[in-house]
Design a protein around this motif. Sequence first.
Motif, PDB file in Angstrom:
ATOM      1  N   ILE A  97       0.835  -1.202   0.000  1.00  0.00           N
ATOM      2  CA  ILE A  97       0.000   0.000   0.000  1.00  0.00           C
ATOM      3  C   ILE A  97       0.867   1.248   0.000  1.00  0.00           C
ATOM      4  CG2 ILE A  97      -1.623   1.352   1.388  1.00  0.00           C
ATOM      5  CD1 ILE A  97      -2.949  -1.222   2.227  1.00  0.00           C
ATOM      6  N   ALA A  98       1.931   1.235   0.803  1.00  0.00           N
ATOM      7  CA  ALA A  98       2.848   2.373   0.802  1.00  0.00           C
ATOM      8  C   ALA A  98       3.446   2.577  -0.582  1.00  0.00           C
ATOM      9  CB  ALA A  98       3.954   2.151   1.836  1.00  0.00           C
ATOM     10  N   GLY A  99       3.747   1.471  -1.265  1.00  0.00           N
ATOM     11  CA  GLY A  99       4.285   1.575  -2.620  1.00  0.00           C
ATOM     12  C   GLY A  99       3.283   2.156  -3.594  1.00  0.00           C
ATOM     13  N   GLU A 104       1.543   6.599  -7.106  1.00  0.00           N
ATOM     14  CA  GLU A 104       0.514   7.542  -7.545  1.00  0.00           C
ATOM     15  C   GLU A 104       1.034   8.975  -7.519  1.00  0.00           C
ATOM     16  OE1 GLU A 104      -2.470   7.077  -8.819  1.00  0.00           O
ATOM     17  OE2 GLU A 104      -2.325   4.897  -8.723  1.00  0.00           O
ATOM     18  N   VAL A 105       1.715   9.341  -6.456  1.00  0.00           N
ATOM     19  CA  VAL A 105       2.272  10.695  -6.360  1.00  0.00           C
ATOM     20  C   VAL A 105       3.334  10.908  -7.432  1.00  0.00           C
ATOM     21  CG1 VAL A 105       3.604  12.280  -4.913  1.00  0.00           C
ATOM     22  CG2 VAL A 105       1.771  10.910  -3.912  1.00  0.00           C
ATOM     23  N   ALA A 106       4.190   9.909  -7.642  1.00  0.00           N
ATOM     24  CA  ALA A 106       5.246  10.024  -8.651  1.00  0.00           C
ATOM     25  C   ALA A 106       4.658  10.206 -10.039  1.00  0.00           C
ATOM     26  CB  ALA A 106       6.129   8.778  -8.609  1.00  0.00           C
ATOM     27  N   ASN A 107       3.608   9.459 -10.375  1.00  0.00           N
ATOM     28  CA  ASN A 107       2.984   9.588 -11.685  1.00  0.00           C
ATOM     29  C   ASN A 107       2.318  10.951 -11.853  1.00  0.00           C
ATOM     30  OD1 ASN A 107       3.763   6.989 -12.381  1.00  0.00           O
ATOM     31  ND2 ASN A 107       1.843   6.056 -11.715  1.00  0.00           N
ATOM     32  N   GLN A 203      -8.164  11.920  -5.421  1.00  0.00           N
ATOM     33  CA  GLN A 203      -8.156  10.729  -6.274  1.00  0.00           C
ATOM     34  C   GLN A 203      -7.082   9.746  -5.812  1.00  0.00           C
ATOM     35  OE1 GLN A 203      -7.677  12.226 -10.248  1.00  0.00           O
ATOM     36  NE2 GLN A 203      -9.723  13.127 -10.326  1.00  0.00           N
ATOM     37  N   ILE A 204      -5.906  10.296  -5.479  1.00  0.00           N
ATOM     38  CA  ILE A 204      -4.826   9.433  -4.986  1.00  0.00           C
ATOM     39  C   ILE A 204      -5.236   8.793  -3.668  1.00  0.00           C
ATOM     40  CG2 ILE A 204      -2.455   9.412  -4.109  1.00  0.00           C
ATOM     41  CD1 ILE A 204      -1.811  11.624  -6.125  1.00  0.00           C
ATOM     42  N   HIS A 211      -7.421   0.151  -0.993  1.00  0.00           N
ATOM     43  CA  HIS A 211      -6.556  -0.948  -0.566  1.00  0.00           C
ATOM     44  C   HIS A 211      -6.530  -1.055   0.953  1.00  0.00           C
ATOM     45  CE1 HIS A 211      -4.850  -1.806  -4.557  1.00  0.00           C
ATOM     46  NE2 HIS A 211      -4.808  -0.505  -4.744  1.00  0.00           N
ATOM     47  N   ALA A 212      -6.480   0.098   1.626  1.00  0.00           N
ATOM     48  CA  ALA A 212      -6.392   0.097   3.084  1.00  0.00           C
ATOM     49  C   ALA A 212      -7.644  -0.495   3.724  1.00  0.00           C
ATOM     50  CB  ALA A 212      -6.164   1.521   3.596  1.00  0.00           C
TER      51      ALA A 212
END
Length: 254
Positions: A97-99, A104-107, A203-204, A211-212
């Motif tokens: 989940i952390a990944g 998402e932030v990187a994209n 959205q992120i 998932h959480a």
Amino acid sequence: MCAPVAMAHNDNSSSISFSNDECKVEFKNDVRIKPSELEIFKANNQRMTFTTQGELSINGEQVALNSAQRQALTNYTDNLRAQLPEVANIALDGVKIAGVALEEVANAFNIDGLDNIATLMDDIQQKVEGTFYQQGTFVMGQQSFSQFGENFEQQFEQQIETAVESAVMQSMGSILVALGSELMGSGGDMQAFEERMENMGAQIEEKVELHAKTLEKRANSLCGDFVAIAQQETQLTAQVPALKGYELFTIKQH
């Protein structure tokens, strides 16, 4: 990583709590599950061993069992073998989940230089696996959780922060371009730009939260299983008094 259901050390107690608002279970001892036997250790290293052949020993001395006692102990150890590894699975999925959040932030901002973060996340996953699986043996309980918590805090917290900072600095140009494009898309209207950014964040968050929530349901279900095992232990020690003090769980009273 395990926010839905805390697995944390309580400084005011020698126990490890696996709990949420509705379920509070503490580990009293450690367990080692091997293919041919299951061992439960006390803090003073006293141990009970139950083999798949139905033999029980306490600190190396055989304990005679009748058929009913042997069947009750077999049912108990079978439950431990089935349920306890799910703790490791939940922890590993928490790393995933952390990944997802980082990806998402990187994209969203075209952040490069995430190789170090990806490597670090792999290291964390290996550390989690190494905590629970040691030379073909599944290990869990008070001592292993305490050791894992200390190692994680010392070894990974600063590394995660450094890796994220490094990736952001390497990609500062891309981030500024992405922000500029978003601002241009809002026609220079700062309020509209702020709303677009908030929508992106929402959205992120929605993706990560999905998932959480799934992980939380699994953790809540597992906590219920632990309560059932704790109750089973109470019945088992009544049948086999030699097992008194070797219980894995205790239920915290409100």
